[in-house]
Design an enzyme around this catalytic site. Structure first.
Site, short mmCIF file in Angstrom:
data_model
loop_
_atom_site.label_atom_id
_atom_site.label_comp_id
_atom_site.label_asym_id
_atom_site.label_seq_id
_atom_site.Cartn_x
_atom_site.Cartn_y
_atom_site.Cartn_z
N ALA A 36 57.12 50.36 26.99
CA ALA A 36 55.79 50.42 26.98
C ALA A 36 55.26 49.12 27.26
O ALA A 36 55.61 48.01 26.51
CB ALA A 36 55.00 50.68 25.75
N SER A 37 54.56 48.89 28.45
CA SER A 37 54.27 47.56 29.23
C SER A 37 53.17 46.91 28.12
O SER A 37 52.52 47.60 27.40
CB SER A 37 53.66 47.79 30.45
OG SER A 37 54.61 48.45 31.22
#
Length: 406
Positions: free
Chosen positions: A77-78
């Site tokens: 998840a950035s």
């Protein structure tokens, strides 16, 4: 938890945590109203089940699938601020048809769905079946069943639902896949974490016929896409020093066997930076003029053996040519309270001093215009030299890239 309970326990609610994160992002840079609204609407914690909400709403990346074969995760998840920046680059409008390469947790697809509205369509794809299932489940839970989720090779895109007004990649891209050209509408925008010469930038490109022209780029870091093999790693000094470079750069470990056997030659410049000031623009600038620039990684063991410390041991730009190299160094000398760090280059090997002077010239040029960003244009690999604009040309497997400072 009720608001009353939250107030008594001094524990922020999920809504409060989400809004605090958005406020933090907005303090770094302004965002279009639509993106701010989407960030305040979509629940990131739903896409990160089992994670403490405080961590879900921290401005950091979260690994969702480890890679058993390497140090980099298969999927993450950035960082939310990077997500917001790339959405701003993409410039999504209501009614747009958007393709996302790399579904991750599904969080970005949910944000995109908010941006395109009820008349738009979001298609998100991922090559990993576990990641695709995670994203599908997370999207369904809050009501984003209408987002199209496909288990698909990102390099092939999703031609059955194209063309797309916007394409965004949330994985590192070393080369523009040929399939994407046929799926991006003319005058459509592509935003991707583009990798060249050992560094990664989120580049925003607009298609006009057979060219993709940039109008902005931002420093970022992403897990590389599965299936591209344009980058190489060359180990030196018993693999305690590593060079990360592109396949067209002729770096030979045998040539560099003795590169650290003699003390380096330091070449200092008059360029200075503050403690929190980014100087990654030096690396970026050098790529627009040099074919010999790459990433240097120096391990703790190498430093203990006496290798001159680069400015950032795990990722510093380096010029490499034959049996020599030069790389970015820094020192605090206290001569300027606001900018206490002076920048220079350390040269190693027979041509080390000359390479250090070349590197120092790039530092000096950057110091004179620190915010300048090169213009980047991508063409299909078959494009003839006569049809390329002026600038420094990099040839990749499926494309030709031109960098220039206008």
């Amino acid at each position: 938890m009720t608001k009353e309970t939250s107030a008594v326990n001094n524990t922020p609610t999920v809504d409060e945590l989400r809004n605090q994160l958005v406020d933090q992002i907005l303090a770094q840079r302004p965002l279009p109203a639509g993106i701010e609204r989407a960030l305040r609407t979509v629940h990131r914690e739903v896409h990160l089940p089992g994670l403490d909400p405080t961590d879900a709403y921290s401005n950091k990346a979260v690994t969702i699938k480890d890679n058993p074969d390497g140090p980099l995760a298969l999927s993450c998840a950035s960082v939310p601020s990077v997500v917001a920046t790339m959405l701003a680059q993409l410039d999504v409008r209501p009614g747009h048809h958007v393709l996302e390469i790399g579904a991750g947790t599904g969080y970005n697809a949910a944000l995109l769905s908010e941006l395109v509205g009820p008349k738009g369509q979001v298609t998100t794809i991922d090559i990993d079946s576990d990641v695709a299932l995670h994203a599908r489940t997370a999207l369904n839970r809050p009501g984003y069943e209408h987002v199209r989720m496909m288990e698909h090779d990102g390099l092939l895109g999703a031609p059955e639902h194209g063309p797309y007004d916007r394409i965004i990649a949330t994985v590192g891209i070393w080369d523009v896949p040929p399939a994407w050209w046929g799926q991006l509408a003319d005058h459509g925008r592509l935003v991707m974490p583009f990798r060249w010469r050992g560094q990664t930038r989120s580049v925003a490109l607009t298609r006009t016929g057979n060219s993709l022209a940039s109008d902005g780029m931002e420093l970022c870091g992403f897990v590389p896409i599965v299936g591209q093999d344009g980058e190489r790693t060359t180990g030196l000094a018993d693999n305690t020093v590593r060079l990360h470079h592109d396949q067209d750069q002729p770096i030979d470990a045998n040539d560099l066997d003795e590169v650290f056997s003699s003390p380096p030659v330091d070449v200092w410049t008059d360029v200075r930076v503050g403690r929190q000031e980014s100087f990654d623009g030096i690396w970026l600038r050098a790529t627009a003029f040099e074919d010999d620039i790459c990433r240097l990684e120096v391990t703790k063991k190498a430093l203990e053996r006496g290798v001159r410390r680069p400015v950032i041991p795990v990722r510093s730009p380096a010029l490499v040519l034959g049996d020599s190299l030069a790389y970015l160094i820094a020192e605090r000398d206290g001569a300027d309270a606001e900018r206490p760090v002076r920048l220079g280059a350390a040269g190693c090997g027979s041509s080390g001093p000359a390479l250090a002077r070349r590197f120092a010239a790039h530092i000096t040029a950057w110091g004179a215009d620190r915010l300048a960003v090169p213009h980047l244009t991508v063409f299909p690999s078959e494009t003839a030299d006569r049809d390329l604009p002026e600038g420094h040309v990099m040839n990749k497997q499926d494309s030709r890239v031109v960098l220039s400072y206008e």
